[in-house]
Design an enzyme around this catalytic site. Structure first.
Site: not given
Ligand code: NAD
Length: 425
Positions: A84, A262, A278, A376
């Protein structure tokens, strides 16, 4: 442009050629030659193929840079991925005005996410709820056994809350698992813990667990940003009053609040995407939070201080990560984090909120003064020129004429282009 001082203030940044803009970022963020190459590269297909299913290629967006940001006394330049026009310029301009009175100040809660376990077919709901709470410690130990890394980093499951909800299917218990996810967005971490708890919860309650998933209404992970906007720079008391009148509609009317929010997300999403976070999760959290009192309303608030300056504030859930998800896979997302110079999810959340406030201020400021279309128009005119068939050398010239003549319309652009070409022959 000085190369000795590390400041996010650059005047006329938009007038610089792309190479010069890259030079500025390289200096500001201490980028390497390899980093700079990433600006021109596309996501490689092997990585893309690992990220989602059925990959055909990649999809590009412009990546711009918002300048002038001062947040908690630190200078930031903010990468923004958006299609945008005017968004990046508007944010930079708002940040310039906010700087006069000290920039943005932020606060952030602990990174606590909520996982939900939905329990159905329970005999005595009140007894079951008590039993769940009685077993809290065991449930938290089980949850924490799922993510040793997170626990070692100081995060992990912190608490359990039990809610009893009536539904057309009968009464259900919704157990909230509260998890400190540190520097992650936390969805995978929380979902894994919720799934692990389900059998134990069924045993304790005698019910059946249906859903076990994170809630995107991350209202225990809030970020707040405030800024004072100088009344003289805004154009005086009358402009501040006009601004407050415009804002008031968003505070009372969901039709306006949706557009107002928005505009906030124009900035927020651009940074969320640039850092590989996300955007749907952030959007869902923001809008659900905007409706938390039963009526959808503005995510920002404004008032006048004793000096007559405008004070702006934004508060919203901010489930962002600097580890996990796409944040660690996408080379441009990693580069954008380096440009920001952030090291924690908290700091990223604080920059995101400041950007959202800046974006909202800029939109309302324009709406209360010259109107949104003026800003714009020049980029819009370029789009219209391209749609009319203008080629490289013709685009700027045709767009300028369209704006000058006050007629930024496709049929008129085609007519003018034809005339321009005849004249050039
Ligand atoms: P992830 O599981 O890839 O990473 C998190 C993991 O990294 C932690 O569980 C931990 O074991 C490790 N880690 C290492 N260093 C860390 C630190 N400094 N702090 C915290 N953890 C650390 O990622 P996530 O954040 O659990 O999940 C994010 C993904 O899930 C996104 O891609 C999102 O789009 C997706 N997702 C979203 C939804 C939703 O929003 N409803 C549902 C399902 C999946």
């Amino acid at each position: 442009m000085s190369t000795t001082e590390r400041t996010s203030v650059v005047s006329g940044f938009y007038k610089l050629p792309i190479e010069k803009r890259r030079e500025f970022v390289t200096h500001f963020a201490n980028l390497s030659e390899d980093d700079v190459k990433i600006f021109s590269s596309c996501l490689d297909l092997a990585t893309a193929d690992r990220m989602i299913e059925n990959v055909l290629g990649t999809f590009e967006l412009p990546l711009g840079l918002a300048v002038n940001f001062l947040i908690n006394g630190k200078d930031y330049i903010i990468p923004m991925a958006t299609e945008e026009s005017s968004v990046v310029a508007a944010a930079s301009n708002a940040a310039k005005i906010a700087r006069i009175k000290g920039g943005f100040s932020t606060t952030c809660s602990e990174p606590l996410m909520i996982g939900q376990l939905q329990l159905l077919h329970i005999g005595d709901v009140v007894t079951a709820a008590h039993e769940i709470l009685k077993h809290k410690e065991q449930l938290l130990i089980l949850a924490n056994s799922q993510d040793k890394i997170l626990v070692d980093l100081g995060g992990g499951a912190r608490d359990l809350e039990v809610r009893i909800l009536d539904s057309p299917l009968g009464t259900m218990i919704v157990t909230h698992l509260i998890v400190d996810v540190r520097d992650a967005m936390g969805a995978n971490a929380v979902n894994t813990m919720c799934e692990a708890l389900a059998p134990m919860l069924e045993e304790i309650s005698g019910g059946k667990v249906r859903l076990k998933i994170l809630s995107n209404l991350a209202d225990k992970r809030l970020v707040k940003a405030t800024a004072v906007f100088d009344k003289e720079k805004m154009g005086g008391d009358r402009v501040v009053d006009a601004f407050l009148e415009s804002y008031t509609l968003a505070s009372i009317d969901p039709y306006r609040a949706a557009t107002h929010n928005k505009g906030i997300m124009n900035g927020i999403d651009a940074l969320i995407i640039a850092t590989g976070n996300d955007s749907r999760a952030i959007e869902a959290g923001a809008h659900a939070y905007a409706a938390r009192d039963g009526q959808y309303t503005a995510l920002t608030r404004y008032h006048k201080n004793n000096n007559g300056d405008l004070v702006g504030e934004i508060e919203l859930p901010m489930a962002v990560g600097v580890v996990g998800g796409a944040a660690n896979m996408h080379p441009k997302a990693k580069l954008c984090r380096k440009i920001l110079g952030i090291s924690s999810a908290r700091e990223l959340a604080e920059v995101v909120a400041s950007l959202g406030l800046a974006q909202n201020f800029a939109a309302l400021f324009a709406l209360s003064t010259v109107g949104i279309q003026k800003g714009h128009m020049s980029l819009h005119a370029k789009n219209i020129a391209v749609m009319a068939g203008a080629q490289r050398g013709e685009i700027e010239k045709l767009a300028d004429q369209l704006v000058h003549n006050g007629k930024v319309k496709l049929d008129y652009a085609k007519e003018l282009l034809e005339k321009m070409r005849k004249k050039a022959k």
